[in-house]
Write an enzyme that holds these catalytic residues in place. Structure first.
Site: not given
Ligand code: HPA
Length: 234
Positions: A5, A21, A25, A44, A90-91, A180-182, A204-205, A218
């Site tokens: 990769h 992510g 960015r 990729r 990240g966010s 978040e997811m990581e 971010s939210d 953002r």
């Molecule tokens: N969920 C998952 N990951 C995120 C979110 C969320 O609401 N906002 C930013 N990353």
């Protein structure tokens, strides 16, 4: 050195890599903040760049979204490219009423229901820590730059679009201030390979108030997090 990769010339990647992510960015950070930039990866379109920040060397590369993606890139960087330190930037979504839009979060621990760590290395815990040494440095940098940092445990989720977005159990039972997811996969790889990892997030939210940020808002809030992480350049 070529891995499945990442194609990068030997020595092209600094020992510290910042990972947003989004690969665009990563390009924005290189274009805006770094000098003497070289691009080391385009496999990729997961762009990676190395340059200098105030004369000190640092790399920045996209991680993609989710634990499988950051799991692959961080493992290859640590294991095959001599990278010692990865800082995710990240966010996150906020689970806590105390965590407002645009706040910056230093992640001390990641909780996850993901099987990533169990499958990767038979890790029994569903909570993994970031590096205390790095976190201490990041706190000191944030103070110098007069940027307020919230710190705490984050939820690393495999699912962005949940049919039942009831986060209260994870907030209350597991003490996660946001999602978040990581991070969980990144912290696992650092642990397994004897390396360092940290994570800074910008809110971010909010799952509490349902406010969302615009792309422009953002961008400027994210600059705080980037400036803190860039100061780690060596
Ligand atoms: N969920 C998952 N990951 C995120 C979110 C969320 O609401 N906002 C930013 N990353």
């Amino acid at each position: 050195m070529n891995t499945p990769h990442i194609n990068a010339p030997d020595g092209a990647i600094a020992s510290i890599v910042l990972m947003p992510g989004d690969p665009l960015r990563a390009k924005y950070i290189a274009d805006t903040f770094l000098e003497d930039v070289i691009q080391f990866n385009e496999v990729r379109n997961m762009f990676g760049f190395t340059g200098t920040y105030h004369g000190r060397r640092i790399s920045v590369m996209g991680s993609g979204m989710g634990m499988p993606s950051i799991g692959i890139y961080s493992y290859e960087l640590y294991k095959f490219f001599g990278v010692e330190t990865i800082v995710r930037i990240g966010s996150c979504g906020s689970y806590s009423p105390d965590l407002k839009l645009y706040d910056t979060v230093l992640v001390e621990e990641a909780f996850s229901e993901s099987t990533y760590a169990k499958v990767q290395s038979s890790e029994p815990s569903n909570v993994l820590k970031s590096s205390i040494v790095l976190n201490t440095k990041l706190q000191a940098i944030a103070e110098d730059l007069d940027i307020k940092l919230h710190s705490g445990r984050i939820h690393s989720s495999d699912v962005f679009y949940r049919e039942n977005p009831d986060f209260k159990a994870i907030f209350e039972d597991h003490g996660c201030i946001g999602v978040e997811m990581e991070s969980f996969a990144l912290f696992n790889n650092a642990k397994v390979l004897g390396k360092q990892a940290a994570c800074l997030l910008t809110v971010s939210d909010s799952l509490v108030t349902h406010e969302e940020t615009t792309a422009e808002e953002r961008q400027s809030a994210f600059t705080n997090m980037m400036k803190i992480a860039l100061e780690l350049a060596e």
